[in-house]
Motif scaffolding. Structure first.
Motif, PDB file in Angstrom:
ATOM      1  N   ARG A  43     -71.938 -99.293 -44.873  1.00  0.00           N
ATOM      2  CA  ARG A  43     -71.726-100.704 -45.186  1.00  0.00           C
ATOM      3  C   ARG A  43     -70.366-101.170 -44.659  1.00  0.00           C
ATOM      4  O   ARG A  43     -70.243-102.255 -44.072  1.00  0.00           O
ATOM      5  CB  ARG A  43     -71.803-100.885 -46.709  1.00  0.00           C
ATOM      6  CG  ARG A  43     -71.972-102.331 -47.190  1.00  0.00           C
ATOM      7  CD  ARG A  43     -70.692-103.116 -47.314  1.00  0.00           C
ATOM      8  NE  ARG A  43     -70.944-104.513 -47.566  1.00  0.00           N
ATOM      9  CZ  ARG A  43     -70.880-105.096 -48.762  1.00  0.00           C
ATOM     10  NH1 ARG A  43     -70.570-104.367 -49.816  1.00  0.00           N
ATOM     11  NH2 ARG A  43     -71.078-106.393 -48.901  1.00  0.00           N
ATOM     12  N   LEU A  46     -70.313-101.411 -40.824  1.00  0.00           N
ATOM     13  CA  LEU A  46     -71.111-102.534 -40.355  1.00  0.00           C
ATOM     14  C   LEU A  46     -70.400-103.862 -40.591  1.00  0.00           C
ATOM     15  O   LEU A  46     -70.494-104.786 -39.773  1.00  0.00           O
ATOM     16  CB  LEU A  46     -72.470-102.523 -41.043  1.00  0.00           C
ATOM     17  CG  LEU A  46     -73.477-103.579 -40.591  1.00  0.00           C
ATOM     18  CD1 LEU A  46     -73.635-103.569 -39.070  1.00  0.00           C
ATOM     19  CD2 LEU A  46     -74.818-103.353 -41.256  1.00  0.00           C
ATOM     20  N   ALA A  47     -69.667-103.980 -41.700  1.00  0.00           N
ATOM     21  CA  ALA A  47     -68.947-105.224 -41.987  1.00  0.00           C
ATOM     22  C   ALA A  47     -67.986-105.570 -40.851  1.00  0.00           C
ATOM     23  O   ALA A  47     -67.920-106.722 -40.395  1.00  0.00           O
ATOM     24  CB  ALA A  47     -68.186-105.088 -43.307  1.00  0.00           C
ATOM     25  N   ASP A  49     -68.092-104.281 -37.804  1.00  0.00           N
ATOM     26  CA  ASP A  49     -68.858-104.446 -36.581  1.00  0.00           C
ATOM     27  C   ASP A  49     -69.310-105.902 -36.442  1.00  0.00           C
ATOM     28  O   ASP A  49     -69.270-106.480 -35.342  1.00  0.00           O
ATOM     29  CB  ASP A  49     -70.070-103.513 -36.600  1.00  0.00           C
ATOM     30  CG  ASP A  49     -70.864-103.537 -35.301  1.00  0.00           C
ATOM     31  OD1 ASP A  49     -70.328-103.098 -34.273  1.00  0.00           O
ATOM     32  OD2 ASP A  49     -72.017-104.004 -35.325  1.00  0.00           O
ATOM     33  N   LEU A  50     -69.724-106.511 -37.550  1.00  0.00           N
ATOM     34  CA  LEU A  50     -70.119-107.918 -37.527  1.00  0.00           C
ATOM     35  C   LEU A  50     -68.933-108.810 -37.195  1.00  0.00           C
ATOM     36  O   LEU A  50     -69.057-109.776 -36.423  1.00  0.00           O
ATOM     37  CB  LEU A  50     -70.719-108.317 -38.877  1.00  0.00           C
ATOM     38  CG  LEU A  50     -72.074-107.695 -39.216  1.00  0.00           C
ATOM     39  CD1 LEU A  50     -72.448-107.981 -40.666  1.00  0.00           C
ATOM     40  CD2 LEU A  50     -73.156-108.211 -38.284  1.00  0.00           C
ATOM     41  N   ASN A 261     -63.730-105.069 -47.462  1.00  0.00           N
ATOM     42  CA  ASN A 261     -65.150-105.230 -47.771  1.00  0.00           C
ATOM     43  C   ASN A 261     -65.462-104.699 -49.158  1.00  0.00           C
ATOM     44  O   ASN A 261     -64.789-103.794 -49.670  1.00  0.00           O
ATOM     45  CB  ASN A 261     -66.020-104.503 -46.736  1.00  0.00           C
ATOM     46  CG  ASN A 261     -65.837-103.008 -46.757  1.00  0.00           C
ATOM     47  OD1 ASN A 261     -64.915-102.501 -46.118  1.00  0.00           O
ATOM     48  ND2 ASN A 261     -66.695-102.278 -47.459  1.00  0.00           N
ATOM     49  N   ARG A 294     -79.929-101.927 -40.796  1.00  0.00           N
ATOM     50  CA  ARG A 294     -78.841-102.805 -40.361  1.00  0.00           C
ATOM     51  C   ARG A 294     -78.951-104.170 -41.042  1.00  0.00           C
ATOM     52  O   ARG A 294     -77.947-104.728 -41.495  1.00  0.00           O
ATOM     53  CB  ARG A 294     -78.842-102.949 -38.841  1.00  0.00           C
ATOM     54  CG  ARG A 294     -77.666-103.787 -38.362  1.00  0.00           C
ATOM     55  CD  ARG A 294     -77.552-103.886 -36.860  1.00  0.00           C
ATOM     56  NE  ARG A 294     -76.439-104.760 -36.552  1.00  0.00           N
ATOM     57  CZ  ARG A 294     -75.202-104.359 -36.311  1.00  0.00           C
ATOM     58  NH1 ARG A 294     -74.902-103.064 -36.330  1.00  0.00           N
ATOM     59  NH2 ARG A 294     -74.240-105.238 -36.060  1.00  0.00           N
ATOM     60  N   GLY A 298     -76.136-105.478 -43.740  1.00  0.00           N
ATOM     61  CA  GLY A 298     -75.301-106.565 -43.245  1.00  0.00           C
ATOM     62  C   GLY A 298     -75.610-107.926 -43.807  1.00  0.00           C
ATOM     63  O   GLY A 298     -74.829-108.860 -43.625  1.00  0.00           O
ATOM     64  N   TYR A 302     -69.700-109.752 -46.753  1.00  0.00           N
ATOM     65  CA  TYR A 302     -68.948-108.493 -46.641  1.00  0.00           C
ATOM     66  C   TYR A 302     -68.025-108.259 -47.832  1.00  0.00           C
ATOM     67  O   TYR A 302     -67.704-107.105 -48.165  1.00  0.00           O
ATOM     68  CB  TYR A 302     -68.158-108.447 -45.324  1.00  0.00           C
ATOM     69  CG  TYR A 302     -66.886-109.262 -45.309  1.00  0.00           C
ATOM     70  CD1 TYR A 302     -65.654-108.679 -45.619  1.00  0.00           C
ATOM     71  CD2 TYR A 302     -66.892-110.611 -44.965  1.00  0.00           C
ATOM     72  CE1 TYR A 302     -64.480-109.418 -45.595  1.00  0.00           C
ATOM     73  CE2 TYR A 302     -65.729-111.355 -44.930  1.00  0.00           C
ATOM     74  CZ  TYR A 302     -64.519-110.760 -45.250  1.00  0.00           C
ATOM     75  OH  TYR A 302     -63.362-111.496 -45.230  1.00  0.00           O
ATOM     76  N   VAL A 361     -72.419-114.380 -43.767  1.00  0.00           N
ATOM     77  CA  VAL A 361     -73.671-113.880 -43.206  1.00  0.00           C
ATOM     78  C   VAL A 361     -74.894-114.305 -44.028  1.00  0.00           C
ATOM     79  O   VAL A 361     -75.936-114.624 -43.449  1.00  0.00           O
ATOM     80  CB  VAL A 361     -73.618-112.351 -43.019  1.00  0.00           C
ATOM     81  CG1 VAL A 361     -74.971-111.808 -42.561  1.00  0.00           C
ATOM     82  CG2 VAL A 361     -72.548-111.986 -41.997  1.00  0.00           C
ATOM     83  N   LEU A 401     -75.825-110.788 -34.668  1.00  0.00           N
ATOM     84  CA  LEU A 401     -75.756-109.948 -35.864  1.00  0.00           C
ATOM     85  C   LEU A 401     -76.240-108.525 -35.610  1.00  0.00           C
ATOM     86  O   LEU A 401     -76.119-107.667 -36.487  1.00  0.00           O
ATOM     87  CB  LEU A 401     -76.575-110.577 -36.994  1.00  0.00           C
ATOM     88  CG  LEU A 401     -76.078-111.955 -37.469  1.00  0.00           C
ATOM     89  CD1 LEU A 401     -76.953-112.462 -38.609  1.00  0.00           C
ATOM     90  CD2 LEU A 401     -74.630-111.901 -37.903  1.00  0.00           C
TER      91      LEU A 401
END
Length: 474
Positions: A43, A46-47, A49-50, A261, A294, A298, A302, A361, A401
């Motif tokens: 998690r 990925l936060a 990465d976004l 996050n 994913r 996501g 976040y 998001v 995304l």
């Protein structure tokens, strides 16, 4: 609209202004590779990465640094030294993290330094701190070096705490400390520790404390002042507080924005090893196709707590399938028409506004689903110009995304990649072929019967100019 980010230090939304126009430097605390990755690690990765993807889409050149802490008390504890050395354990677990990140489409960092490769830079910062009176080497012969928290008036500024209210530091024992709240910069080698886990230093053989590692690695790759520092909420104190204090005390400007996050709860309880409710990355990856993971990891904001419960992945699968169904349907219908290839891959304003507002998001995903709804309506009305426009928007939004179901990276984890799904597909496609043959011979009674039987089983049939296509109702 200017991108706004919630700065944990200021406890407020701030307009994002990079130090260098058009360029962004991000440092994210990566894993301590002591044991296998769990859902919280995925998690967090990925936060950011976004964030990285949105900044890149917005026109910035992003330098993204995520470290690997490959020397640490827990790594030494978890390696028994007989069957597996500490450095072998660290590398094996690092590979597990990399595989898990790759599985859910997290982009590789620009730089991914290991702590053990930055020992000289750590020692240089420690030396500056000692010379400026903000750190001290103990005089008990242990070789320990501590940051003198009382010497830095701003200690506690990240988490808005006063020194007198803080608990003792637990990153080392209290031998030789002037104050129990002082934290370790360098840990002298102890009897019984592997000789390979000690480096030569001006204070004697030893290894770095945890906090100094990130101060050294971030400034090594991004400079003494950089734009964004990120990590999990659980790292705010003491890790990030100590990073900020030692870096500023050493004379570095350090991070301009601090992002954190939220954590993961499992059926309402905070996930922890002590409760025995940790969900490992390998379990998740086995439970759902990667594009669905994913989406699930996501889709929440976040900064919120991500709730994992029975049915969470099924809900995510249904949501992805709705998006996937529209994209596939539009792709088929637009093929061989004058609208094929006319789609423009630009996100709509509502999506951009949501993402600019501290990576909202959930609101951005709501825009995707509304666009899918409108797209299906346009298909039903045979409005192909509108279909093409909305198809392009959905592609653009899901690309940003990272969960575009049609993207080649998800092909290996498609809906029909396991034995049961392949068996179902073979049976359904045989019935679809039988129905097509019945229609061709004008045996509409048989064709309708097959369609009704499939419908009762939750399978929809769509007749298009390119043939019949089936999908599971979701």
């Amino acid at each position: 609209m200017t991108i706004r980010l919630h700065d944990s230090k200021e406890r407020a939304l701030r307009d994002f202004t990079p130090l260098v126009p058009g360029r962004v430097g991000i440092y994210v605390c990566g894993p301590t590779v002591q044991s296998s990755p769990h859902i919280g690690h995925l998690r967090s990765a990925l936060a950011y990465d976004l964030l990285r993807r949105w900044l890149a889409y917005s026109g910035y050149t992003v330098t993204f640094v995520r470290n690997v802490t490959d020397i640490d008390d827990k790594i030494l504890l978890n390696a028994d030294g007989t069957e597996e050395e500490w450095w072998a354990l660290a590398y094996r677990v690092e590979l597990e993290f990399t595989a898990a990140y790759n599985a859910i489409g997290v982009l590789p960092p620009t730089y991914e330094p290991r702590a053990t490769a930055s020992i000289p830079e750590m020692q240089a910062i420690i030396t500056r701190l000692i010379e400026s009176g903000h750190a001290y080497a103990t005089d008990d012969g242990t070789g320990d070096v501590y940051f003198d928290t009382a010497s830095w008036a701003d200690y506690g500024e990240l988490t808005h705490q006063k020194l007198d209210d803080m608990e003792p530091a637990t990153d080392s024992d209290s031998r030789g400390k002037r104050d129990v709240r002082d934290f370790a910069l360098w840990k002298g080698h102890k009897t019984g520790e592997p000789e390979t886990a000690a480096w030569v230093s001006p204070w004697g053989p030893g290894r770095p404390g945890w906090h100094i590692e990130c101060s050294a690695m971030s400034t090594k790759y991004l400079g003494t002042q950089f734009d964004i520092h990120g990590g999990g909420l659980d790292l705010r104190f003491p890790h990030h507080e100590n990073e900020l204090a030692q870096s500023r005390a050493a004379g570095d400007g350090f991070a301009n924005y601090w992002l954190h996050n939220g954590l993961v709860s499992v059926t309402g309880q905070k996930m922890s090893k002590s409760l025995g409710n940790s969900i490992f990355a390998s379990e998740l990856i086995a439970a759902a196709r990667p594009v669905v993971l994913r989406y699930y990891l996501g889709a929440a904001h976040y900064r919120s707590t991500l709730e994992y419960h029975d049915g969470a992945l099924a809900e995510a699968e249904a949501a992805v399938s709705r998006i996937e169904g529209f994209l596939e349907r539009a792709q088929r219908r637009l093929a061989d028409t004058r609208f094929a290839g006319t789609e423009v891959l630009v996100v709509p304003d509502e999506f951009r506004d949501a993402m600019d507002d501290d990576l909202a998001v959930p609101q951005a995903v709501a825009v995707i689903h509304e666009t899918v709804r409108r797209g299906n309506a346009a298909l039903d009305d045979e409005d192909l110009a509108e279909t093409a426009a909305l198809y392009g928007q959905v592609l653009a939004m899901t690309d940003v995304l990272g969960f575009n179901p049609l993207s080649p990276e998800w092909a290996a984890g498609g809906r029909h990649d396991d034995a049961e799904a392949r068996a179902l597909a073979a049976l359904v496609e045989r019935l679809v072929d039988d129905r097509q043959a019945a229609r061709a011979s004008r045996d509409f009674t048989t064709a309708d019967r097959i369609r009704d039987e499939l419908g009762q089983a939750g399978i929809s049939i769509e007749d298009t100019p390119s043939g019949a296509h089936w999908s599971l109702d979701g």
